[in-house]
Design a protein around this motif. Structure first.
Motif, short mmCIF file in Angstrom:
data_model
loop_
_atom_site.label_atom_id
_atom_site.label_comp_id
_atom_site.label_asym_id
_atom_site.label_seq_id
_atom_site.Cartn_x
_atom_site.Cartn_y
_atom_site.Cartn_z
N ALA A 31 79.95 68.32 94.51
CA ALA A 31 80.41 69.56 93.88
C ALA A 31 81.93 69.58 93.71
N HIS A 86 82.75 78.51 89.98
CA HIS A 86 81.42 78.23 90.52
C HIS A 86 80.28 78.26 89.50
N ARG A 90 77.92 74.98 88.96
CA ARG A 90 76.46 75.00 89.15
C ARG A 90 75.74 74.54 87.88
N SER A 91 76.23 74.97 86.73
CA SER A 91 75.63 74.57 85.46
C SER A 91 75.73 73.06 85.26
N MET A 93 76.15 70.78 87.63
CA MET A 93 75.34 70.10 88.65
C MET A 93 73.88 70.06 88.20
N ARG A 94 73.39 71.14 87.60
CA ARG A 94 72.01 71.17 87.08
C ARG A 94 71.83 70.11 86.00
N GLN A 107 72.94 67.23 97.11
CA GLN A 107 74.09 67.93 96.53
C GLN A 107 75.10 68.18 97.65
N ILE A 109 77.98 70.02 98.84
CA ILE A 109 78.59 71.30 98.48
C ILE A 109 79.35 71.86 99.68
N SER A 115 78.20 80.26 99.74
CA SER A 115 77.80 80.62 98.37
C SER A 115 76.31 80.92 98.26
N LEU A 117 73.94 78.95 98.40
CA LEU A 117 73.24 77.94 97.60
C LEU A 117 72.18 77.20 98.42
#
Length: 195
Positions: A31, A86, A90-91, A93-94, A107, A109, A115, A117
């Motif tokens: 991340a 953030h 996240r987008s 990472m997806r 992941q 992070i 967060s 997550l």
């Protein structure tokens, strides 16, 4: 695909654990690395400049020393920056995760629990080490003072709380071989159980 969250306090040895996972052919999405990529996006630079001032950005990305000084001393500034960064991290990472053909993905992070997550993960791994060892590592690695390291450490969830929330805990308080043994044991359990 099983998603595993990896986290740990500053100087705990998370990067070393990531390298050990990669050695076992487990993909690790970082991340921090994605955040560095995202921090060069023109729309992100524009938003940061508007929020904090033009001196916090450069043509290449963030003015990292100035940003670090700001967010580690002003929680509201950190919150504002996180609100900009953030969602984009996240987008991305997806996207990276979807491109992988893997049964298991990790992941990495830093603020996994902070967060919330961890709710998106099938399991979590926390890397921990004694505070004095962590301080010494970060001072040597980043050239920070003891006070700067402690300030950054104190801005995160306490290590004890992270350990309590974790599915698995890796103690990085010995040799690399000892660390690798722990990582392999956890990995074997994850691959066997499928959870």
């Amino acid at each position: 695909m099983k998603r595993i969250g990896l986290t740990g306090s500053i100087g705990s040895g998370k990067s070393t654990v990531s390298r050990l996972l990669v050695k076992r052919d487990i993909p690790v999405l970082d991340a921090d690395q994605v955040a560095r990529e995202v921090s060069t996006f023109p729309d992100v630079l524009q938003k940061v400049s508007e929020a904090f001032g033009p001196e916090y950005v450069t043509p290449e990305g963030f003015n990292r020393p100035k940003i670090a000084e700001l967010v580690f001393h002003q929680p509201e500034a950190r919150q504002t920056l996180n609100g900009i960064i953030h969602p984009r991290v996240r987008s991305r990472m997806r996207e990276l995760e979807e491109a992988l053909q893997a049964d298991l993905v990790v992941q990495d992070i830093p603020l996994l629990f902070e967060s919330n997550l961890d709710a998106l993960m099938d399991a979590t791994i926390v890397v921990d080490a004694p505070l004095e060892e962590r301080i010494a590592r970060v001072m040597a690695r980043d050239g920070l003072s003891r006070e700067q390291v402690l300030s950054r450490d104190n801005s995160q969830m306490p290590a004890a709380e992270k350990r309590q929330k974790a599915t698995y805990v890796v103690f990085n308080d010995g040799s690399l071989e000892h660390l690798e043994t722990q990582v392999n044991r956890i990995l074997d359990a994850l691959l066997k159980s499928g959870s």
